[in-house]
Each structure stands twice: as C-alpha cells, then as structure tokens.
Design a protein around this motif. Structure first.
Motif, PDB file in Angstrom:
ATOM      1  N   ALA A  59       0.842  -1.201   0.000  1.00  0.00           N
ATOM      2  CA  ALA A  59       0.000   0.000   0.000  1.00  0.00           C
ATOM      3  C   ALA A  59       0.875   1.248   0.000  1.00  0.00           C
ATOM      4  O   ALA A  59       0.623   2.205  -0.754  1.00  0.00           O
ATOM      5  CB  ALA A  59      -0.929  -0.006   1.211  1.00  0.00           C
ATOM      6  N   ARG A  60       1.906   1.260   0.851  1.00  0.00           N
ATOM      7  CA  ARG A  60       2.829   2.396   0.859  1.00  0.00           C
ATOM      8  C   ARG A  60       3.588   2.494  -0.453  1.00  0.00           C
ATOM      9  O   ARG A  60       3.885   3.583  -0.936  1.00  0.00           O
ATOM     10  CB  ARG A  60       3.811   2.287   2.029  1.00  0.00           C
ATOM     11  N   GLY A  61       3.903   1.340  -1.035  1.00  0.00           N
ATOM     12  CA  GLY A  61       4.585   1.348  -2.325  1.00  0.00           C
ATOM     13  C   GLY A  61       3.724   1.977  -3.412  1.00  0.00           C
ATOM     14  O   GLY A  61       4.214   2.744  -4.244  1.00  0.00           O
ATOM     15  N   ALA A  62       2.423   1.663  -3.401  1.00  0.00           N
ATOM     16  CA  ALA A  62       1.502   2.248  -4.389  1.00  0.00           C
ATOM     17  C   ALA A  62       1.382   3.752  -4.181  1.00  0.00           C
ATOM     18  O   ALA A  62       1.333   4.530  -5.152  1.00  0.00           O
ATOM     19  CB  ALA A  62       0.135   1.587  -4.271  1.00  0.00           C
ATOM     20  N   LEU A  63       1.358   4.188  -2.925  1.00  0.00           N
ATOM     21  CA  LEU A  63       1.282   5.617  -2.636  1.00  0.00           C
ATOM     22  C   LEU A  63       2.535   6.331  -3.114  1.00  0.00           C
ATOM     23  O   LEU A  63       2.456   7.397  -3.756  1.00  0.00           O
ATOM     24  CB  LEU A  63       1.091   5.828  -1.134  1.00  0.00           C
ATOM     25  N   PHE A  64       3.703   5.758  -2.838  1.00  0.00           N
ATOM     26  CA  PHE A  64       4.960   6.395  -3.241  1.00  0.00           C
ATOM     27  C   PHE A  64       5.081   6.467  -4.766  1.00  0.00           C
ATOM     28  O   PHE A  64       5.541   7.469  -5.315  1.00  0.00           O
ATOM     29  CB  PHE A  64       6.149   5.628  -2.653  1.00  0.00           C
ATOM     30  N   THR A  65       4.652   5.422  -5.452  1.00  0.00           N
ATOM     31  CA  THR A  65       4.673   5.431  -6.917  1.00  0.00           C
ATOM     32  C   THR A  65       3.793   6.539  -7.471  1.00  0.00           C
ATOM     33  O   THR A  65       4.166   7.246  -8.414  1.00  0.00           O
ATOM     34  CB  THR A  65       4.213   4.070  -7.461  1.00  0.00           C
ATOM     35  N   ALA A  66       2.614   6.710  -6.874  1.00  0.00           N
ATOM     36  CA  ALA A  66       1.702   7.775  -7.316  1.00  0.00           C
ATOM     37  C   ALA A  66       2.308   9.146  -7.052  1.00  0.00           C
ATOM     38  O   ALA A  66       2.170  10.071  -7.867  1.00  0.00           O
ATOM     39  CB  ALA A  66       0.359   7.633  -6.606  1.00  0.00           C
ATOM     40  N   ILE A  67       2.984   9.303  -5.920  1.00  0.00           N
ATOM     41  CA  ILE A  67       3.639  10.579  -5.606  1.00  0.00           C
ATOM     42  C   ILE A  67       4.684  10.905  -6.661  1.00  0.00           C
ATOM     43  O   ILE A  67       4.748  12.030  -7.178  1.00  0.00           O
ATOM     44  CB  ILE A  67       4.279  10.516  -4.205  1.00  0.00           C
ATOM     45  N   GLN A  68       5.517   9.940  -6.995  1.00  0.00           N
ATOM     46  CA  GLN A  68       6.556  10.162  -8.005  1.00  0.00           C
ATOM     47  C   GLN A  68       5.947  10.518  -9.361  1.00  0.00           C
ATOM     48  O   GLN A  68       6.477  11.361 -10.091  1.00  0.00           O
ATOM     49  CB  GLN A  68       7.431   8.917  -8.141  1.00  0.00           C
ATOM     50  N   ARG A  69       4.834   9.899  -9.693  1.00  0.00           N
ATOM     51  CA  ARG A  69       4.195  10.145 -10.989  1.00  0.00           C
ATOM     52  C   ARG A  69       3.590  11.540 -11.070  1.00  0.00           C
ATOM     53  O   ARG A  69       3.610  12.181 -12.133  1.00  0.00           O
ATOM     54  CB  ARG A  69       3.117   9.089 -11.229  1.00  0.00           C
ATOM     55  N   LEU A  70       3.081  12.042  -9.958  1.00  0.00           N
ATOM     56  CA  LEU A  70       2.352  13.311  -9.970  1.00  0.00           C
ATOM     57  C   LEU A  70       3.229  14.527  -9.682  1.00  0.00           C
ATOM     58  O   LEU A  70       2.800  15.658  -9.913  1.00  0.00           O
ATOM     59  CB  LEU A  70       1.206  13.251  -8.957  1.00  0.00           C
ATOM     60  N   MET A  71       4.427  14.320  -9.164  1.00  0.00           N
ATOM     61  CA  MET A  71       5.302  15.457  -8.885  1.00  0.00           C
ATOM     62  C   MET A  71       5.693  16.160 -10.183  1.00  0.00           C
ATOM     63  O   MET A  71       6.042  15.515 -11.159  1.00  0.00           O
ATOM     64  CB  MET A  71       6.568  15.011  -8.146  1.00  0.00           C
ATOM     65  N   ALA A  72       5.619  17.492 -10.192  1.00  0.00           N
ATOM     66  CA  ALA A  72       5.946  18.266 -11.396  1.00  0.00           C
ATOM     67  C   ALA A  72       6.263  19.698 -10.994  1.00  0.00           C
ATOM     68  O   ALA A  72       5.903  20.158  -9.905  1.00  0.00           O
ATOM     69  CB  ALA A  72       4.785  18.233 -12.394  1.00  0.00           C
ATOM     70  N   GLN A  73       6.925  20.415 -11.907  1.00  0.00           N
ATOM     71  CA  GLN A  73       7.325  21.791 -11.625  1.00  0.00           C
ATOM     72  C   GLN A  73       6.152  22.761 -11.621  1.00  0.00           C
ATOM     73  O   GLN A  73       6.272  23.868 -11.094  1.00  0.00           O
ATOM     74  CB  GLN A  73       8.374  22.248 -12.657  1.00  0.00           C
ATOM     75  N   ASP A  74       5.033  22.383 -12.210  1.00  0.00           N
ATOM     76  CA  ASP A  74       3.866  23.272 -12.236  1.00  0.00           C
ATOM     77  C   ASP A  74       2.757  22.798 -11.294  1.00  0.00           C
ATOM     78  O   ASP A  74       1.604  23.195 -11.424  1.00  0.00           O
ATOM     79  CB  ASP A  74       3.314  23.382 -13.657  1.00  0.00           C
ATOM     80  N   THR A  75       3.119  21.942 -10.319  1.00  0.00           N
ATOM     81  CA  THR A  75       2.111  21.333  -9.454  1.00  0.00           C
ATOM     82  C   THR A  75       2.507  21.442  -7.980  1.00  0.00           C
ATOM     83  O   THR A  75       3.666  21.240  -7.626  1.00  0.00           O
ATOM     84  CB  THR A  75       1.937  19.840  -9.801  1.00  0.00           C
ATOM     85  N   VAL A  76       1.521  21.787  -7.157  1.00  0.00           N
ATOM     86  CA  VAL A  76       1.659  21.654  -5.712  1.00  0.00           C
ATOM     87  C   VAL A  76       0.938  20.359  -5.343  1.00  0.00           C
ATOM     88  O   VAL A  76      -0.293  20.275  -5.452  1.00  0.00           O
ATOM     89  CB  VAL A  76       1.055  22.857  -4.965  1.00  0.00           C
TER      90      VAL A  76
END
Length: 293
Positions: A59-76
């Motif tokens: 579950a934590r692995g799925a959360l961390f993967t989603a975090i990495q995917r959504l991080m961007a320079q135009d996103t908070v």
C-alpha cells in the motif's frame, strides 16, 4: 513546484484540513500552478491495508509510486495519508529533492480519544478496525521541525477552525529549493556493452605490452601500443622483463574494480567514459602506477 506532506493520527481530520488547504491555495497561488491531492482514498487503499505489515508495505509502495508520478514543476502536490513513519516521510522528501521541489509538512493534531470517536462515527467504509487504530496510534512517529525532512513544519491542532494557508503558500513559493545530493541522485548507468569493452580492451593492452617488450628486449621506457587501426596508447614500461602472470594479475584487479562501477552504477555523475580509448588509457595509467621498477 512543491510537495506538501500531511501527517497525523488516523482519523485526526487530515482530509478535512486538506480540503481547506486545497481550496485556499487555489485562490492564493498563481494561475499557472495547479493543486493536486493524492491519498489512500484516491488510490482505493482501504483502511484494512494497515491491519498487518504484509498488506501495508505494498500500500505504501503504491502511494509512493503515485507521488513520483504526480510530482511536477507546475504542481503543488498534497499527500493526504497517515505518513506516520518518519522513514517514509524521509523517502518522500528525497524524491522531492531529486525533482528540485520545495517541501513542507503539515501536522494535523487531535487527541487519541477524538480519533477513536471520529473513527467509530465513520459510516463510509473508511473506518479502521479498533485494534488497527490502536496499533497506529502507538506506532505514530511525530514530525519534528528539527529534522530537514519535516521542515518547515506547520502544526494545526483540532481546536483551530482553519489552516495557515498563507504561511504554507509563502513556504512553497519562496522557500529554499535544496539541490539533490549524492543520496538522491540516480546513479549514472554504464552502456550495455561496457563489460565487454572493459574485458577485451584490457586483454588487448596486455597482449600489446608483451609484443612491445619482445621487440625492445625488456629495455623499458616509453612505448606505443597499437591496439587497433585507429587506436594507439602510450605507456612507460620499467627496465625489466614483465611476466604475463604479473600483467594478468593487474588486469584482473583493474577489471574487478571497474566491473563494480558498471554493475552498481557510479557516483561520478556520468563522468565515466566507457569507450575503448578511455578504458585503455585508464588501464595504462593503472599499470604505470602499479608496475614495480
């Protein structure tokens, strides 16, 4: 742009605070910045995932993967999850540094009794089993402004009606962006044929030295080693006869050291060149430093 990590007891009101913060940030931040939320609920991670470690780890692995995917320079990006383990918060922090994002942590505070009460009142299938809730309350590792991965830290107790959105916005708009360090940089990968080039080039150098020694009758000095039609290297040999076993021993040592860099990656940030001429020159330098006079 920025990563906001939410932390707090289960059922402490984190999602309520996230909704407040999201609504206010969308009014405060410049139009080109978007605000996104990733949470256990958005990823369909049920509270039962925290019942035991076998279910919690993926579950934590799925959360961390989603975090990495959504991080961007135009996103908070706001991470709405228990985030109760300091090691996981540090992992998130390292990922943000690698992306050169600003970071902050929001600690949502509520008493254990309130958390138990609010958990019991949940009717949407998002309630924790009583024993799971108690286990998470005991295991919770409180954020601290004294450590870099939790700071800047904003604490929001249950007694306050809102969140300090203006202060959080200032932190993610004008705070320092910490550059990646060697712990967060991805290792530079060697080309797929690097092992072959390393082995064959070092063998060619040894063979060329034996031929040059036979031609000079062991007089030593500066000699040219023709490795191919387009590659010559120069080496200064000692004034004695070098044995094949001695050269092969040094070749094995050289290959072993550099094989580790190939298979595990290098910390030289891409500076290692695995081309034939570079390997040959490195091996020649290694031999000159290790051949006894």
């Amino acid at each position: 742009m920025a990563l906001v990590t939410i932390s707090g007891y289960p059922c402490a009101g984190k999602s309520t605070r996230v909704a407040q913060l999201t609504a206010q940030l969308r009014h405060i931040l410049p139009p080109h910045l978007s605000v996104k939320v990733v949470s256990d609920e958005s990823l369909n991670i049920p509270p039962s995932a925290y019942d035991d470690s076998r279910a919690e780890k993926p579950a934590r692995g799925a959360l961390f993967t989603a975090i990495q995917r959504l991080m961007a320079q135009d996103t908070v990006l706001i991470v709405d999850a228990p985030n109760y383990i300091k090691g996981f918060r540090y992992q998130i922090y390292c990922a943000a540094r690698e992306m050169k994002l600003r970071v902050c942590t929001v600690y949502v505070v509520a008493t254990p009794d309130l958390c138990r009460e609010w958990n019991a009142s949940r009717t949407n299938g998002r309630a924790y089993a009583p024993e799971t809730l108690e286990n998470l309350l005991v295991r919770f590792e409180e954020p601290s402004s004294m450590v870099r991965w939790d700071s800047p830290l904003f604490t929001v107790p249950w007694t306050e009606e809102g969140v300090p959105a203006a202060e959080i916005a200032q932190a993610i708009l004008s705070g320092n962006v910490k550059p990646p360090n060697s712990g967060t940089l991805a290792a530079a990968k060697a080309p797929s044929d690097a092992l072959h080039v390393l082995e064959q080039t070092s063998i060619a150098v040894v063979s060329a030295i034996m031929e040059a020694q036979a031609a000079t009758q062991g007089s030593g000095g500066l000699v040219t080693l023709p490795l191919s039609t387009s590659l010559n290297v120069h080496i200064t040999l000692p004034a004695r006869n070098l044995t094949l076993s001695e050269l092969q021993r040094l070749k094995r040592q050289f290959v072993t050291v550099h094989k580790k860099a190939i298979t595990l990656g290098t910390t030289e940030k891409g500076a290692v060149d695995w081309a034939e001429h570079s390997v040959a020159n490195k091996f020649v330098t290694y031999l000159e430093e290790n051949l006894k006079p």
